[in-house]
Design a protein around this motif. Structure first.
Motif, short mmCIF file in Angstrom:
data_model
loop_
_atom_site.label_atom_id
_atom_site.label_comp_id
_atom_site.label_asym_id
_atom_site.label_seq_id
_atom_site.Cartn_x
_atom_site.Cartn_y
_atom_site.Cartn_z
N GLY A 299 0.80 -1.22 0.00
CA GLY A 299 0.00 0.00 0.00
C GLY A 299 0.83 1.27 0.00
N PHE B 55 2.09 4.27 -3.07
CA PHE B 55 1.44 5.58 -3.03
C PHE B 55 2.04 6.61 -4.00
CE2 PHE B 55 1.54 9.83 -1.01
CZ PHE B 55 0.24 10.20 -1.31
N MET C 297 -5.54 -2.66 0.79
CA MET C 297 -4.73 -1.47 0.45
C MET C 297 -5.19 -0.80 -0.85
SD MET C 297 -2.60 -0.60 2.71
CE MET C 297 -3.75 -1.11 3.96
N VAL D 202 -7.81 1.95 -0.36
CA VAL D 202 -7.20 3.16 0.23
C VAL D 202 -6.46 3.94 -0.85
CG1 VAL D 202 -5.59 4.01 1.96
CG2 VAL D 202 -6.97 2.02 2.48
N LEU D 203 -5.71 3.20 -1.67
CA LEU D 203 -4.98 3.86 -2.76
C LEU D 203 -5.94 4.54 -3.73
CD1 LEU D 203 -2.27 1.18 -3.55
CD2 LEU D 203 -1.81 3.51 -2.83
N ILE E 216 -8.99 5.70 -3.15
CA ILE E 216 -9.62 6.89 -2.54
C ILE E 216 -8.64 8.07 -2.58
CG2 ILE E 216 -10.43 7.86 -0.34
CD1 ILE E 216 -11.50 4.96 0.24
N ILE E 217 -7.38 7.81 -2.22
CA ILE E 217 -6.39 8.89 -2.24
C ILE E 217 -6.12 9.33 -3.68
CG2 ILE E 217 -3.99 9.46 -1.68
CD1 ILE E 217 -4.24 7.61 0.75
N ALA F 275 -8.87 11.59 -4.81
CA ALA F 275 -8.74 12.94 -4.23
C ALA F 275 -7.65 13.73 -4.96
CB ALA F 275 -8.42 12.83 -2.74
N ILE G 49 -20.29 6.69 -5.24
CA ILE G 49 -19.17 6.41 -4.33
C ILE G 49 -19.11 4.94 -3.90
CG2 ILE G 49 -18.16 7.01 -2.10
CD1 ILE G 49 -19.39 9.82 -2.48
N PHE G 50 -20.23 4.41 -3.41
CA PHE G 50 -20.20 3.06 -2.80
C PHE G 50 -19.85 1.95 -3.80
CE2 PHE G 50 -22.67 4.99 0.76
CZ PHE G 50 -21.72 4.72 1.74
N THR H 92 -16.23 2.08 -4.70
CA THR H 92 -15.31 1.68 -3.61
C THR H 92 -15.37 0.18 -3.38
OG1 THR H 92 -15.74 3.83 -2.61
CG2 THR H 92 -14.65 2.22 -1.23
N PHE I 19 -1.20 6.67 6.32
CA PHE I 19 -1.68 6.39 4.96
C PHE I 19 -3.12 5.87 4.99
CE2 PHE I 19 -1.97 2.99 1.67
CZ PHE I 19 -1.97 3.80 0.56
N GLY J 153 -6.79 7.84 3.88
CA GLY J 153 -7.78 7.21 2.99
C GLY J 153 -9.15 7.15 3.65
N LEU K 272 -10.70 10.68 4.00
CA LEU K 272 -11.21 11.16 2.70
C LEU K 272 -12.53 10.49 2.35
CD1 LEU K 272 -7.94 11.26 0.57
CD2 LEU K 272 -9.37 13.21 1.16
#
Lengths: 274, 233
Positions: free
Chosen positions: A66, A70, A168, A171-172, A174-175, A178, A212-213, A216, B14, B18, B21
């Motif tokens: 993860g 990044f 992971m 999370v990646l 979502i970031i 953004a 969104i859901f 994700t 990290f 996430g 956000l």
């Protein structure tokens, strides 16, 4: 009386063209691989909830899979948002709908482009890494050594990596989404003048939970597929050192293909509920 | 790589970024859909909702004050639309407020617009049903455009006949434009009028020098001169 010809395991009936043989072999290999992968996945699902849990290894793999991915994902996300905005502007400007640019880019990125592109980058970096690492462990008989020493190599090597990849990647994504939106904001302001607050309101104003859901949730499946295929290819590697490269390569190719197939299924499922 | 404290902290940051956000996105989208604010419900009965959907915005004085909560077909010709409105806007919406279905921009989503009622009236209550106005549908507009186009076709047909008549020299205007003899006669008439006007001028000059009219004309000139002087003063 029909004469059967057996070539490389494929059966060729009398009168069939010889060009059919490689095709049959390819089909056979494909379905055999699908069965093997399904059994591998089934073994994963059986063992993932059973103790002993390798938390320390899971944290380590989460960090490597993860956090270490990044920077690559961040740069990709930024360029994705910037380029999509710049490329979309002329078409929207033709209709006098430039004010729709933030909303259009946000929906495109969050629903589809963000998860898929990030998953492909992830498959390229993490899938190949896992495939090559596990294949070299197989070649150097480290996995056999673990078995001999009483450890469960599947639990220690495969489960930790697949679980880390599964958790992971969302999370990646979502970031990355953004960061892509920030890239889009810069793209909007290259030829316009939109405040960050207005940009934010325009983006949020057009987003809904159905954007969104599902986007994700499908990233968990992307991560699972990339991790599982990488581990499968590495864990079942053969052909010595040559097999290491093959495992890494096929982990990326099959992982990327799996991302698209899962995406197609996810879109169909999402369209039932929206 | 060892699981050093630094790596664990980096991983924690990290994952937290996430998660934050994601939660922030859920919060802001939810806030827009009035999920995290005090709300009240009102309804409107429509004959035709023109494609309005659950989740579309409700606008009051140009501000988004709520969303469409539910849409329910009651009878074959009536649809009940439930609106979830922000509590802060309640004091501005009166009992006689009216709802109409509109569009957000030229190509945008459908919205429900609440027009304010009379200021002296009582404030709307929870679960009230407000009056509705039948929206002008695209079909109605197209029907009116068709009638206008039919009329324009009739007018252009008539104009075409008139132009054809003019071209054939029929009627007064046709003769004026197309008949050469008419133009010649007109030309001669104008020449005669010019000649007549010249003769009339000579007669008037002669009359002004006649002793019978000279006194009258001088008196008139004097009065005009006095009038001009008074105006100058």
């Amino acid at each position: 009386m029909p004469i059967d010809l057996k070539i490389s395991g494929a059966v060729l009936e009398k009168g069939s063209s010889p060009g059919v043989i490689p095709l049959l072999n390819a089909f056979k290999s494909f379905f055999a691989a699908v069965t093997q992968l399904s059994l591998f996945a089934w073994r994963f699902l059986k063992e993932v909830f059973k103790p002993r849990y390798e938390f320390s290894e899971l944290v380590k793999q989460s960090y490597l899979i993860g956090y270490k991915s990044f920077p690559l994902v961040a740069i990709t996300g930024f360029i994705m948002g910037l380029v999509l905005t710049i490329q979309s502007r002329p078409t929207l400007a033709e209709f006098g709908a430039e004010s729709w640019l933030p909303a259009m880019v946000a929906i495109s990125i969050i629903r589809e482009i963000g998860p898929v592109i990030t998953a492909l980058i992830f498959a390229g970096k993490v899938g190949s890494g896992i495939g090559a690492e596990l294949a070299s462990m197989k070649v150097t008989e480290q996995i056999d050594a673990m078995e001999v020493s009483g450890m469960n190599p599947f639990k220690y090597i495969v489960i930790t990596r697949v679980v880390a990849a599964t958790f992971m990647l969302p999370v990646l994504v979502i970031i990355a989404d953004a960061i892509a939106m920030y890239g889009s904001y810069i793209g909007v302001n290259l030829k316009g003048d939109v405040s960050f607050h207005l940009f934010f309101l325009q983006v949020i104003g057009k987003l809904s939970f159905t954007d969104i859901f599902p986007a994700t949730i499908k990233t968990f499946f992307f991560g699972f597929a990339v991790g599982l295929i990488g581990c499968y290819k590495g864990y079942n590697s053969n052909n010595g050192t040559e097999g290491v490269g093959q495992s890494a390569n096929s982990a990326v190719v099959i992982g990327s293909l799996a991302v698209f197939i899962i995406d197609m299924i996810a879109v169909q499922i999402t369209s039932f509920f929206t | 790589m060892n699981n050093t404290g630094g790596n664990k902290i980096r991983l924690g940051i990290f994952v937290s970024v996430g998660a934050i956000l994601f939660i922030a996105a859920i919060y802001f989208v939810g806030q827009r859909q009035q999920l995290f604010s005090n709300t009240f419900n009102i309804s409107g009965i429509f004959k035709d909702i023109s494609g309005l959907q659950v989740g579309n915005n409700v606008r009051f004085s140009g501000i988004n004050v709520g969303v469409i909560g539910n849409i329910q077909q009651i009878t074959d010709s009536t649809v009940r639309v439930d609106m979830v409105i922000n509590e802060h806007s309640r004091k501005f919406i009166k009992k006689d407020a009216r709802a109409i279905i509109g569009t957000d921009g030229l190509m945008g989503n459908k919205i429900l617009v609440i027009s304010p009622g009379v200021s002296g009236k009582q404030v709307i209550a929870n679960n009230d049903i407000i009056e509705t106005t039948v929206p002008v549908s695209m079909d109605d507009i197209l029907l009116k455009i068709k009638v206008t186009a039919d009329n324009a076709a009739l007018i252009s047909g008539g104009l075409s006949d008139i132009v054809a008549n003019i071209h054939d020299g029929k009627g007064t205007i046709g003769k004026l434009f197309m008949d050469e003899s008419f133009a010649n006669n007109l030309d001669k008439t104008i020449v005669n009028i010019k000649q007549g006007a010249g003769g009339f001028k000579r007669n008037m000059d002669a009359a002004s020098h006649n002793f019978l009219l000279r006194g009258f004309l001088k008196k008139k000139d004097r009065k005009e001169k006095e009038k001009r002087e008074n105006e100058d003063k």
